[in-house]
Design a protein around this motif. Structure first.
Motif, PDB file in Angstrom:
ATOM      1  N   ILE A  26       0.853  -1.188   0.000  1.00 21.69           N
ATOM      2  CA  ILE A  26       0.000   0.000   0.000  1.00 21.69           C
ATOM      3  C   ILE A  26       0.888   1.238   0.000  1.00 21.69           C
ATOM      4  N   CYS A  27       0.639   2.116  -0.940  1.00 27.40           N
ATOM      5  CA  CYS A  27       1.463   3.315  -1.082  1.00 27.40           C
ATOM      6  C   CYS A  27       0.761   4.502  -0.411  1.00 27.40           C
ATOM      7  N   HIS A  28       1.539   5.332   0.282  1.00 22.13           N
ATOM      8  CA  HIS A  28       0.962   6.542   0.875  1.00 22.13           C
ATOM      9  C   HIS A  28       0.910   7.680  -0.140  1.00 22.13           C
ATOM     10  N   CYS A  29       1.767   7.579  -1.142  1.00 23.47           N
ATOM     11  CA  CYS A  29       1.982   8.665  -2.106  1.00 23.47           C
ATOM     12  C   CYS A  29       2.191   9.985  -1.350  1.00 23.47           C
ATOM     13  N   GLY A  30       3.189   9.988  -0.507  1.00 22.93           N
ATOM     14  CA  GLY A  30       3.393  11.152   0.370  1.00 22.93           C
ATOM     15  C   GLY A  30       2.188  11.253   1.284  1.00 22.93           C
TER      16      GLY A  30
ATOM     17  N   ILE B 158      -2.369   9.919  -0.682  1.00 19.29           N
ATOM     18  CA  ILE B 158      -3.302   8.862  -0.326  1.00 19.29           C
ATOM     19  C   ILE B 158      -3.524   8.846   1.186  1.00 19.29           C
ATOM     20  N   ALA B 159      -2.417   8.929   1.926  1.00 22.99           N
ATOM     21  CA  ALA B 159      -2.495   8.772   3.382  1.00 22.99           C
ATOM     22  C   ALA B 159      -3.372   9.838   4.043  1.00 22.99           C
ATOM     23  N   HIS B 160      -3.538  10.963   3.370  1.00 22.05           N
ATOM     24  CA  HIS B 160      -4.333  12.050   3.918  1.00 22.05           C
ATOM     25  C   HIS B 160      -5.784  11.623   4.179  1.00 22.05           C
ATOM     26  N   THR B 161      -6.366  10.880   3.250  1.00 20.42           N
ATOM     27  CA  THR B 161      -7.775  10.505   3.408  1.00 20.42           C
ATOM     28  C   THR B 161      -8.002   8.996   3.460  1.00 20.42           C
ATOM     29  N   VAL B 162      -6.918   8.209   3.401  1.00 19.49           N
ATOM     30  CA  VAL B 162      -7.068   6.749   3.530  1.00 19.49           C
ATOM     31  C   VAL B 162      -6.103   6.284   4.617  1.00 19.49           C
ATOM     32  N   ASP B 163      -6.621   5.476   5.519  1.00 15.80           N
ATOM     33  CA  ASP B 163      -5.772   4.936   6.585  1.00 15.80           C
ATOM     34  C   ASP B 163      -4.985   3.754   6.020  1.00 15.80           C
ATOM     35  N   CYS B 164      -3.792   4.050   5.501  1.00 18.30           N
ATOM     36  CA  CYS B 164      -3.028   3.043   4.767  1.00 18.30           C
ATOM     37  C   CYS B 164      -2.639   1.855   5.651  1.00 18.30           C
ATOM     38  N   GLU B 165      -2.291   2.152   6.888  1.00 20.84           N
ATOM     39  CA  GLU B 165      -1.909   1.065   7.801  1.00 20.84           C
ATOM     40  C   GLU B 165      -3.056   0.086   7.974  1.00 20.84           C
ATOM     41  N   LYS B 166      -4.243   0.661   8.146  1.00 20.18           N
ATOM     42  CA  LYS B 166      -5.421  -0.189   8.350  1.00 20.18           C
ATOM     43  C   LYS B 166      -5.683  -1.034   7.097  1.00 20.18           C
TER      44      LYS B 166
ATOM     45  N   GLU C  99      -5.304 -10.229   5.883  1.00 22.92           N
ATOM     46  CA  GLU C  99      -6.240 -11.307   6.223  1.00 22.92           C
ATOM     47  C   GLU C  99      -6.896 -11.917   4.978  1.00 22.92           C
ATOM     48  N   PHE C 100      -6.732 -11.284   3.821  1.00 22.14           N
ATOM     49  CA  PHE C 100      -7.400 -11.803   2.618  1.00 22.14           C
ATOM     50  C   PHE C 100      -6.811 -13.144   2.225  1.00 22.14           C
ATOM     51  N   PRO C 101      -7.609 -14.004   1.588  1.00 18.45           N
ATOM     52  CA  PRO C 101      -7.094 -15.305   1.171  1.00 18.45           C
ATOM     53  C   PRO C 101      -5.857 -15.159   0.279  1.00 18.45           C
ATOM     54  N   HIS C 102      -4.928 -16.044   0.462  1.00 18.22           N
ATOM     55  CA  HIS C 102      -3.679 -16.133  -0.312  1.00 18.22           C
ATOM     56  C   HIS C 102      -2.672 -15.039   0.018  1.00 18.22           C
ATOM     57  N   VAL C 103      -3.054 -14.048   0.795  1.00 19.24           N
ATOM     58  CA  VAL C 103      -2.090 -12.978   1.085  1.00 19.24           C
ATOM     59  C   VAL C 103      -1.165 -13.444   2.215  1.00 19.24           C
ATOM     60  N   VAL C 104       0.143 -13.438   1.942  1.00 21.55           N
ATOM     61  CA  VAL C 104       1.083 -13.861   2.974  1.00 21.55           C
ATOM     62  C   VAL C 104       1.894 -12.701   3.514  1.00 21.55           C
ATOM     63  N   PHE C 105       1.824 -11.562   2.805  1.00 26.40           N
ATOM     64  CA  PHE C 105       2.599 -10.422   3.271  1.00 26.40           C
ATOM     65  C   PHE C 105       1.894  -9.142   2.857  1.00 26.40           C
ATOM     66  N   SER C 106       1.873  -8.173   3.753  1.00 30.50           N
ATOM     67  CA  SER C 106       1.213  -6.921   3.433  1.00 30.50           C
ATOM     68  C   SER C 106       1.903  -5.799   4.176  1.00 30.50           C
ATOM     69  N   THR C 107       2.173  -4.723   3.461  1.00 25.24           N
ATOM     70  CA  THR C 107       2.855  -3.606   4.124  1.00 25.24           C
ATOM     71  C   THR C 107       2.452  -2.291   3.466  1.00 25.24           C
TER      72      THR C 107
ATOM     73  N   LYS D  57     -13.467   1.969   1.114  1.00 25.61           N
ATOM     74  CA  LYS D  57     -13.423   1.743  -0.338  1.00 25.61           C
ATOM     75  C   LYS D  57     -12.056   1.215  -0.759  1.00 25.61           C
ATOM     76  N   ALA D  58     -10.987   1.783  -0.178  1.00 28.39           N
ATOM     77  CA  ALA D  58      -9.649   1.338  -0.528  1.00 28.39           C
ATOM     78  C   ALA D  58      -9.494  -0.148  -0.230  1.00 28.39           C
ATOM     79  N   ILE D  59     -10.060  -0.581   0.907  1.00 30.77           N
ATOM     80  CA  ILE D  59      -9.982  -1.996   1.262  1.00 30.77           C
ATOM     81  C   ILE D  59     -10.691  -2.840   0.201  1.00 30.77           C
ATOM     82  N   ASP D  60     -11.866  -2.374  -0.227  1.00 33.29           N
ATOM     83  CA  ASP D  60     -12.605  -3.082  -1.281  1.00 33.29           C
ATOM     84  C   ASP D  60     -11.786  -3.194  -2.557  1.00 33.29           C
ATOM     85  N   LEU D  61     -11.154  -2.064  -2.935  1.00 28.89           N
ATOM     86  CA  LEU D  61     -10.395  -2.059  -4.192  1.00 28.89           C
ATOM     87  C   LEU D  61      -9.208  -3.024  -4.108  1.00 28.89           C
TER      88      LEU D  61
END
Lengths: 659, 152
Positions: free
Chosen positions: A8-12, A15-23, A30-38, A114-118
């Protein structure tokens, strides 16, 4: 088991301004098949890409999702990153959480949701991704130019100078096209022949150029780099290898017919070259009018030919040649002004078109350059010019502006004033449009120095009175009716597409617009390419153009051709359709829906119950397929699928979003 | 679940209910138009999720039906303007399929307004904003899609 990494990119703060990137990153883990997320501040930066590469190594990721900006922006960047990490670049998907999310949704909670959905959709898709490889097709290093006017000649010269073999196919007996008919050229008034004929000779003498005149395109098959073009060499009735162009035959030929080149103002013989400077300077026999072909008697030309070149038994010949690229430069026709009753339905002999006027003032024309009325060969003193005949007229003509008429009318009026000192030149116009280098100055000179009269208004009627033409119109600036006793009227008729333009476009396989002008791939950014790879456009076949525009477009097309031919092989995008032959029923519905003629039926042999059976299945040509996916929807058995956007991938995205 | 519980659940969910809308956007026009809307910071309701396809003609009606089965409340297929298709003719097929799909949805007892097709070019950021805002309002007025949703 797939091993997906999510980045997940903050783009400075974009993105991070209105999307909680960490969350988002935490939830994605937790999504299926995902073994690493940052998440990281700038994914596209050098250290950002290192984050990806290290994670791929450390966690043995086999595919990744990057949630950042639009894939239209950074898809190539991250594909390269995948490649350098040793993975297939197509095992990467992007979730657009900047343009489609953070920048448009100020509410942080909803934006994050929405970001989570995308991201979820992208993960669902990437799991179904398969490694794709670019394939390559060979490029045949020979170019075809269709049309031997100034655009075709220029394109051929440029391609030939770069070292590639070019064939110019021209349907008339000589190259030269419309420019050969023109007398002087605006805005410099240098003579058209003086600048065109050297180029024609250059083309004829160039070691890399073959002139294929009096020939037409019969059939085009194949695809970029590998076109198989069948050319019909029309029977010339003259053996070109023997003919020296001495001219004895056409001097002695007893049959006179109206000359197409002189637009009916002059005559030619039945064995003829269209004009004295023709290249090649070898005649053809017009079989429809030749006395021998009509009655079986005469044979004067054959008897008189000193080299025995006249051959009445010649027949049309078909030849198939392979080309890597095609430049279409077929030019234009003139609008038929006989639809206008107010201008006399084309019946008055002294109401002529601009191109006919060119022949009248041309030193090699029917009047040897003296302006004479076609009806009684008297010198006209008052000449009326009417602009926009057929142009900018949705009711009877064409809605577009033909672009060149303002300038050539100014040129004609100037030439009239120059050649006939006590003459009057009156121009009826709607607007004067002179965008071009030195164009406005030229027009102003016509008005100020030469005293050409410009009247703003339409002509409502022309009728004959004695040997005069009465031109009735309105001067809308003065709000007055005007009546002019003219000796001759010149109509600036619209440029229209060639009558056979649509046929040619269908033969070669590219698109054309409602006026039959050929359609460029993009009106601004790809003006000389067509939607069909390897086919380029030059000159007025794409839309009304003057000589400088045609020449520059021709050189542009030539540059594109050289770019293509300079490669031995061309990489093709792997995002194309693929056929599952085992379930294809061979119905052929996909063939008609494909805009690129990329699908054909092929016969396969398969073993069924111990017997060998033959059946037909669809086959996609990877050189032609552009990956639109139209065929996949037309396919009833779902045998066709679009790589990179398969049914399974799209449905996985839909499911991920809905559940 | 008892009938009362279902009713209570429905009432509660309807209060904070937000529709979910799927947008199939063609890569060349509408996706670029949505990008432009982002670039120009044009705000629109966060209910829409964009799914990128190469061409609106790639959208199989099955995808739309599937989305409705899985409980999506509205679907928009958006592509280049007629005559501007990057692939020459793809959006003409979209247009025909759209008309047929509307009839089919009607036949199935669904409000055809839940499925829309629009032409939004790469330079029409404001139009993208306006179309999805209007669509969200329309779908909100229609309420949740219950007709085709799979039994859970």
């Amino acid at each position: 088991m797939k091993r997906v990494g999510v980045f997940i990119c903050h783009c400075g703060t974009n993105i991070a301004h209105t999307v909680d990137c960490e969350k988002v990153a935490k939830t994605a883990a937790e999504f299926p098949h995902v073994v690493f997320s940052t998440d990281y501040k700038y994914m596209c930066s050098e250290p950002g890409q290192m984050v990806i590469k290290n994670a791929i190594k450390e966690h043995k990721l086999d595919r990744i999702v990057v949630a950042s900006c639009s894939p239209r922006m950074h898809e190539p960047t991250f594909r390269k990153c995948m490649e350098s990490a040793g993975l297939n670049p197509y095992l990467m998907e992007m979730a657009n959480i900047r343009e489609h999310c953070s920048w448009v949704h100020p509410d942080k909670e909803k934006g994050t949701e929405k970001a989570i959905d995308l991201v979820k959709m992208a993960v669902a898709k990437v799991v179904k991704n398969t490694p794709l490889t670019r394939s390559s097709i060979p490029i045949h290093k020979r170019a075809l130019v269709i049309g031997g006017g100034i655009a075709g000649i220029q394109a051929a010269l440029d391609i030939a100078d770069a070292g590639y073999v070019v064939d110019i196919v021209e349907k008339e007996p000589s190259i030269g096209g419309r420019m050969a008919q023109v007398d002087k050229t605006f805005p410099t008034l240098d003579c058209s022949a003086c600048i065109l004929t050297p180029k024609m000779v250059d083309a004829a003498q160039h070691p890399n150029i073959n002139l294929v005149t009096y020939s037409e395109i019969e059939k085009v098959e194949g695809y970029v780099g590998n076109f198989e073009v069948t050319i019909r060499h029309k029977a010339r009735s003259v053996d070109v290898s023997k003919c020296t162009g001495c001219g004895t035959c056409w001097e002695k030929c007893p049959t006179k017919v109206a000359s197409e080149f002189e637009l009916g103002l002059g005559t030619r013989k039945a064995i003829y070259t269209p004009f004295p400077q023709a290249v090649p300077n070898k005649p053809v026999i017009d079989r429809d009018n030749c006395r021998y072909f009509k009655t079986g008697k005469c044979m004067v030309c054959q008897k008189l030919c000193p080299t025995g070149a006249v051959d009445y038994t010649q027949e049309d010949q078909l030849e198939t040649i392979r080309y890597g690229a095609i430049v279409v430069a077929t030019g234009f026709d003139l609008f038929d002004h006989s639809v206008y009753g107010e201008y006399g339905y084309g019946k008055y002999p002294d109401v002529i078109t601009g191109l006919q006027f060119e022949r009248l003032i041309n030193a090699s024309g029917p009047t040897a350059g003296k302006i004479k009325r076609p009806s009684d060969h008297k010198e006209p003193k008052t000449i009326v010019f009417i602009k926009c005949v057929g142009s900018r007229d949705e009711a009877k003509g064409k809605p577009y502006c033909s672009k060149t008429c303002c300038m050539y009318t100014a040129k004609h009026a100037t030439l009239v004033k120059e050649k006939i000192k006590d003459s009057q030149a009156i121009v009826f116009y709607m607007d004067v449009r002179t965008p071009g280098k030195n164009y406005e100055e030229f027009y102003q000179r016509a008005v100020d120095e030469y005293g050409v009269q410009y009247v703003r208004g339409r002509v409502s009627k022309i009728y004959q009175k004695g040997d005069k033409l009465i031109v009735k119109g309105e001067d809308t600036l003065l709000g007055k009716q005007v009546e002019v006793e003219a000796d001759m009227v010149v109509l600036a008729t619209a440029m229209v597409a060639r009558s056979d333009a649509g046929d040619l476009a269908r033969k070669v396989g590219f698109s054309y617009d409602q006026h039959d002008f050929f359609t460029e791939a993009h009106p601004k950014l790809r003006p000389v390419e067509t939607h069909t790879a390897g086919v380029y456009l030059a000159g007025a076949c794409q839309g009304p153009k003057d000589i400088p525009d045609s020449v520059s477009q021709a050189s542009a097309a030539a540059a594109k051709v050289c770019g293509l031919l300079s490669k031995n092989e061309m990489a093709t995008e792997p995002i194309i359709s693929a056929v599952n032959e085992s379930i294809c029923s061979g119905c052929g519905l996909c063939i008609s829906i494909c805009p690129y003629k990329a699908i054909d039926l092929k016969t396969i042999t398969e073993r069924v119950h111990g017997k060998m059976l033959e059946r037909q299945v669809a086959a996609v040509n990877s050189g032609l397929c552009q990956g639109c996916g139209a065929c996949t929807v037309a396919c009833r058995s779902s045998a066709l699928n679009l790589r990179g956007f398969t049914n399974e991938q799209i449905l996985a995205e839909v499911d991920a979003l809905c559940l | 679940m008892s009938i009362e519980a279902v009713k209570a659940d429905k009432a509660a969910s309807q209060e904070n209910w937000e529709p979910k809308i799927l947008v199939f956007a063609c890569n060349w026009c509408t996706y670029a138009g949505a990008d432009l809307a982002g670039l120009s910071r044009l705000q629109y309701p966060p209910n829409v999720r964009i799914l990128r396809v190469p061409c609106s003609g790639r959208v199989n009606p099955q995808f739309v039906i599937r989305a409705f089965q899985k409980g999506i409340d509205g679907v928009l297929v958006a592509g280049c303007h007629p005559g501007d298709c990057h692939y020459a003719t793809g959006n003409y097929f979209t247009r025909r399929r759209y008309l047929v799909m509307q009839r089919l949805l009607e036949f199935m007892g669904m409000d055809p307004a839940r499925f829309q097709a629009r032409w939004i070019s790469g330079s029409e950021g404001p139009k993208f904003q306006q179309v999805v805002t209007q669509l969200t309002q329309d779908i909100k007025a229609l309420g949740p899609n219950r007709k085709l949703r799979d039994m859970e």
